[in-house]
Scaffold this motif. Structure first.
Motif, PDB file in Angstrom:
ATOM      1  N   LEU A  21      -0.688   8.369  12.731  1.00  0.00           N
ATOM      2  CA  LEU A  21      -0.499   7.020  12.207  1.00  0.00           C
ATOM      3  C   LEU A  21      -1.285   6.906  10.915  1.00  0.00           C
ATOM      4  CD1 LEU A  21       0.573   4.119  12.460  1.00  0.00           C
ATOM      5  CD2 LEU A  21      -1.474   3.590  13.804  1.00  0.00           C
ATOM      6  N   VAL A  22      -0.614   6.517   9.831  1.00  0.00           N
ATOM      7  CA  VAL A  22      -1.271   6.452   8.527  1.00  0.00           C
ATOM      8  C   VAL A  22      -1.372   5.016   8.013  1.00  0.00           C
ATOM      9  CG1 VAL A  22      -0.774   8.829   7.877  1.00  0.00           C
ATOM     10  CG2 VAL A  22       0.882   7.034   7.320  1.00  0.00           C
ATOM     11  N   ASP A  23      -1.327   4.037   8.911  1.00  0.00           N
ATOM     12  CA  ASP A  23      -1.543   2.629   8.564  1.00  0.00           C
ATOM     13  C   ASP A  23      -2.948   2.225   9.000  1.00  0.00           C
ATOM     14  OD1 ASP A  23       1.040   2.538   7.658  1.00  0.00           O
ATOM     15  OD2 ASP A  23       1.825   1.402   9.357  1.00  0.00           O
ATOM     16  N   ARG A  24      -3.553   1.312   8.260  1.00  0.00           N
ATOM     17  CA  ARG A  24      -4.915   0.871   8.585  1.00  0.00           C
ATOM     18  C   ARG A  24      -4.939   0.027   9.854  1.00  0.00           C
ATOM     19  NH1 ARG A  24      -9.501   1.180   5.647  1.00  0.00           N
ATOM     20  NH2 ARG A  24      -8.248   1.766   3.858  1.00  0.00           N
ATOM     21  N   LEU A  50      -5.272  -2.313  -3.415  1.00  0.00           N
ATOM     22  CA  LEU A  50      -4.077  -1.603  -3.860  1.00  0.00           C
ATOM     23  C   LEU A  50      -2.849  -2.055  -3.074  1.00  0.00           C
ATOM     24  CD1 LEU A  50      -2.748   0.455  -5.689  1.00  0.00           C
ATOM     25  CD2 LEU A  50      -3.434   2.238  -4.064  1.00  0.00           C
ATOM     26  N   ARG A  51      -3.016  -2.229  -1.766  1.00  0.00           N
ATOM     27  CA  ARG A  51      -1.889  -2.703  -0.949  1.00  0.00           C
ATOM     28  C   ARG A  51      -1.425  -4.079  -1.410  1.00  0.00           C
ATOM     29  NH1 ARG A  51      -5.023  -1.696   3.351  1.00  0.00           N
ATOM     30  NH2 ARG A  51      -4.879  -3.832   4.044  1.00  0.00           N
ATOM     31  N   ARG A  52      -2.377  -4.985  -1.632  1.00  0.00           N
ATOM     32  CA  ARG A  52      -2.006  -6.336  -2.088  1.00  0.00           C
ATOM     33  C   ARG A  52      -1.307  -6.279  -3.443  1.00  0.00           C
ATOM     34  NH1 ARG A  52      -6.729  -8.095   0.750  1.00  0.00           N
ATOM     35  NH2 ARG A  52      -8.086  -7.620  -0.998  1.00  0.00           N
ATOM     36  N   TRP A  53      -1.821  -5.468  -4.356  1.00  0.00           N
ATOM     37  CA  TRP A  53      -1.234  -5.334  -5.685  1.00  0.00           C
ATOM     38  C   TRP A  53       0.219  -4.859  -5.579  1.00  0.00           C
ATOM     39  CZ3 TRP A  53       0.570  -0.844  -8.034  1.00  0.00           C
ATOM     40  CH2 TRP A  53       0.871  -0.956  -9.398  1.00  0.00           C
ATOM     41  N   SER A  60       5.105  -0.777 -10.350  1.00  0.00           N
ATOM     42  CA  SER A  60       6.143   0.125  -9.848  1.00  0.00           C
ATOM     43  C   SER A  60       5.594   1.015  -8.728  1.00  0.00           C
ATOM     44  CB  SER A  60       6.644   1.006 -10.988  1.00  0.00           C
ATOM     45  OG  SER A  60       5.613   1.886 -11.402  1.00  0.00           O
ATOM     46  N   TYR A  61       6.506   1.613  -7.997  1.00  0.00           N
ATOM     47  CA  TYR A  61       6.114   2.564  -6.965  1.00  0.00           C
ATOM     48  C   TYR A  61       5.384   3.745  -7.588  1.00  0.00           C
ATOM     49  CZ  TYR A  61       6.315   6.146  -3.409  1.00  0.00           C
ATOM     50  OH  TYR A  61       5.970   7.139  -2.529  1.00  0.00           O
ATOM     51  N   GLU A  62       5.842   4.183  -8.739  1.00  0.00           N
ATOM     52  CA  GLU A  62       5.213   5.322  -9.414  1.00  0.00           C
ATOM     53  C   GLU A  62       3.753   5.014  -9.757  1.00  0.00           C
ATOM     54  OE1 GLU A  62       8.253   4.054 -10.150  1.00  0.00           O
ATOM     55  OE2 GLU A  62       9.381   5.704  -9.239  1.00  0.00           O
ATOM     56  N   GLU A  63       3.490   3.804 -10.229  1.00  0.00           N
ATOM     57  CA  GLU A  63       2.112   3.410 -10.547  1.00  0.00           C
ATOM     58  C   GLU A  63       1.283   3.287  -9.272  1.00  0.00           C
ATOM     59  OE1 GLU A  63      -1.321   2.338 -12.698  1.00  0.00           O
ATOM     60  OE2 GLU A  63       0.513   3.399 -13.250  1.00  0.00           O
ATOM     61  N   PHE A  64       1.883   2.743  -8.217  1.00  0.00           N
ATOM     62  CA  PHE A  64       1.203   2.672  -6.922  1.00  0.00           C
ATOM     63  C   PHE A  64       0.809   4.073  -6.465  1.00  0.00           C
ATOM     64  CE2 PHE A  64       1.816   3.362  -2.354  1.00  0.00           C
ATOM     65  CZ  PHE A  64       0.756   2.620  -1.851  1.00  0.00           C
ATOM     66  N   ALA A  65       1.757   5.013  -6.542  1.00  0.00           N
ATOM     67  CA  ALA A  65       1.497   6.386  -6.103  1.00  0.00           C
ATOM     68  C   ALA A  65       0.362   7.008  -6.922  1.00  0.00           C
ATOM     69  CB  ALA A  65       2.766   7.224  -6.212  1.00  0.00           C
ATOM     70  N   SER A 105       6.598   4.400   0.291  1.00  0.00           N
ATOM     71  CA  SER A 105       5.335   3.900   0.823  1.00  0.00           C
ATOM     72  C   SER A 105       4.238   4.934   0.624  1.00  0.00           C
ATOM     73  CB  SER A 105       5.486   3.589   2.320  1.00  0.00           C
ATOM     74  OG  SER A 105       5.561   4.800   3.056  1.00  0.00           O
ATOM     75  N   HIS A 106       3.052   4.579   1.050  1.00  0.00           N
ATOM     76  CA  HIS A 106       1.932   5.503   0.971  1.00  0.00           C
ATOM     77  C   HIS A 106       2.177   6.745   1.825  1.00  0.00           C
ATOM     78  CE1 HIS A 106       1.212   3.218   4.596  1.00  0.00           C
ATOM     79  NE2 HIS A 106       0.327   4.131   4.970  1.00  0.00           N
TER      80      HIS A 106
END
Length: 116
Positions: A21-24, A50-53, A60-65, A105-106
């Motif tokens: 499981l990779v969720d907090r 980061l999650r809220r952002w 974008s997803y790319e910036e999140f990654a 997703s993460h």
């Protein structure tokens, strides 16, 4: 090495291997005994900021990654990532998430890093 990404709401499959499981937070509506989770390294999850952002649609997803990968370079997260990598070297690892779109997703970022 085989790394899969699945939603935790999907029924476990025999070829899942080690289920991580990779969720907090524990996903709503999922009984712990029915989830068949083998590992839960909470330190691998993105920071709350980061999650809220990302969920606010600010980037974008790319910036999140990119930002998430930077967080994973921290010593604690890097150690946990190495631990999951060792599991993946021994057999199949299935990364579990409650995210509606696991591929954006993460968990997808983790899978890519583990397979690199």
């Amino acid at each position: 090495m085989s790394v899969r990404v699945r939603r935790i709401y999907d029924l476990p499959e025999p070829d899942d291997g080690v289920r991580v499981l990779v969720d907090r937070l524990w996903p709503r509506g999922v009984a712990k005994d029915a989830a068949h989770v083998d590992e839960w390294p909470k330190g691998l999850t993105p920071s709350a900021e980061l999650r809220r952002w990302y969920h606010a649609g600010q980037g974008s997803y790319e910036e999140f990654a990119r930002r998430y990968e930077a967080e994973l370079a921290a010593p604690e997260a890097a150690g946990l990532l190495d631990g999951v990598r060792r599991l993946a070297e021994e057999g199949t690892v299935t990364l579990l998430t409650a995210a509606r779109e696991p591929g954006r997703s993460h968990a997808a970022v983790l899978a890519r890093l583990l397979e690199a």
